[in-house]
Enzyme design. Structure first.
Site, short mmCIF file in Angstrom:
data_model
loop_
_atom_site.label_atom_id
_atom_site.label_comp_id
_atom_site.label_asym_id
_atom_site.label_seq_id
_atom_site.Cartn_x
_atom_site.Cartn_y
_atom_site.Cartn_z
N GLU A 1 -0.16 -0.68 5.88
CA GLU A 1 0.91 -0.12 6.70
C GLU A 1 0.82 1.39 6.76
OE1 GLU A 1 4.82 1.41 7.98
OE2 GLU A 1 3.75 1.83 6.13
N ASP B 1 0.84 -1.19 0.00
CA ASP B 1 0.00 0.00 0.00
C ASP B 1 0.88 1.25 0.00
OD1 ASP B 1 0.72 -0.64 2.72
OD2 ASP B 1 -0.76 0.82 3.42
#
Length: 386
Positions: free
Chosen positions: A143, A77
């Site tokens: 994250e 991500d």
């Protein structure tokens, strides 16, 4: 042999072309899983969607069954690109320009994921008879966001299976100025406080009939920002408190507000815990006086992993490839290492982070190639060294 050698830049470019802004995956983990399966890894796709967070795709892949299990942890991500017109190139094109791979996630941290996979292929090709242990990857899609349904949930899943991580390398962009100048062996903790000062609304012409919440908030923030938390410790910088927002929501100038709010963040070292900071905050707010409420969230406690088998071997791998001796550091923000450290020794090492989260994020192709060599050398030092 696994066939054609993987080009880390080409793999990273494929990942960049997937606009996987948290919590969207957009097929990024499909690319990672397919590549790893070709190398003989057994892949587990894990979707977690509880605890109030967005549904998040994760991947755990492992080749081998014997210990020790060396894990590489990372995230596909990325943060949003912001205003597209501010970029000099398409943030999700994964183009190469002037010897650099350009795009969101090139540094943080699709480049490091690609480098480790390419390094694993090289190492495995040299050890067709088998590895003295197992190589695994834990890749999350959560994250950069709230980190609710990502690494922490994967670790719980591993625990339920009885699967053990013996050491972990996190591929965050830890290098400060040049590749190889810094390895992270710990992180500061992070506490966010949402402070509300309560007063009595009134007319600005009659302040004696009111209690100005804005004035109280200013006094409270002054007390917090002028108090020294500490002067640092052996491995950590001094703890810091920064005010992020001040909100009153009063659209007119002739009304004394009854409520004023502020949000602040404390990055704290190993002299503190979230609980001791709560008490420190309450003492100083009480000393100011007035009514207040404080909502505190601790996203991670500070931690330190003294250089050992993983840190020292990483440093040696860096020296062999770059000729540099990296600094062991605890600077910067938080990472998923804060979850992993409770399971096994962990260290963080990756690309130069100067353009991470910025407009025109990019990485030199030479750095990607060198990082692949460092990871390859580290695998050899971890599994083959006596």
């Amino acid at each position: 042999m696994s066939g054609t050698a993987l080009d880390p830049a080409a793999l990273a470019a494929r990942l960049i072309r997937r606009p996987s802004v948290t919590p969207r995956d957009e097929g990024a983990l499909d690319i990672v899983a397919a590549t790893l399966e070709e190398l003989g890894f057994v892949c587990h796709r894990l979707l977690f969607a509880d605890d109030g967070g967005e549904p998040t795709h994760n991947l755990y892949a492992r080749r081998g069954a014997a210990p020790p299990n060396l894990c590489f942890a990372g995230h596909t991500d990325v943060v949003p690109p912001g205003a597209r017109e501010a970029w000099s190139f398409d943030p999700f094109a994964g183009a190469v320009r002037d010897g650099e791979l350009c795009g969101r996630g090139a540094v943080d941290m699709k480049g490091a994921i690609a480098a480790f996979i390419a390094a694993a292929q090289r190492y495995l090709d040299r050890h067709e008879a088998g590895v003295a242990g197992s190589i695994s990857l834990l890749i999350t899609g959560d994250e950069e966001g709230p980190a609710v349904n990502g690494t922490r949930k994967v670790l719980e899943w591993l625990g339920e299976r009885g699967e053990i991580l013996d050491a972990c390398l996190v591929g965050e962009p830890t290098s400060a100025l040049v590749l190889g100048d810094m390895i992270k062996i710990g992180r500061r903790g992070s506490l966010t406080g949402r402070l509300t000062a309560h007063g009595v609304q009134g007319h600005t012409a009659y302040p004696h009939l009111a209690d100005n919440a804005a004035h109280r908030l200013v006094a409270m923030l002054h007390a917090l920002t002028t108090s020294e938390l500490d002067q640092g410790s052996e491995h950590f910088q001094p703890s810091t408190l920064q005010v992020a927002t001040i909100d009153i929501g009063n659209p007119v100038s002739n009304v004394i507000p009854a409520r004023a709010q502020a949000v602040f963040n404390i990055r704290f070292n190993d002299r503190w815990t979230g609980e001791t900071l709560r008490r420190w905050l309450a003492e100083r707010l009480d000393a100011v006086g007035g009514r207040w409420t404080l909502d505190v969230t601790v996203s991670g406690e500070s931690f330190l992993v003294p250089p050992g088998a993983i840190g020292e071997r990483l440093a040696e791998a860096v020296r062999r490839v770059t000729g540099k001796t990296p600094e062991f550091s605890t600077t910067g923000g938080t990472s998923d290492a804060r979850f992993i450290r409770s399971c096994c020794p962990v260290a963080e090492f990756g690309l130069v982070g100067q353009t991470a989260h910025q407009v025109d994020e990019r990485v030199a192709l030479a750095d990607l190639a060198a990082l692949t060599e460092i990871y390859d050398s580290f695998l050899g030092l971890f599994f083959d060294a006596p």
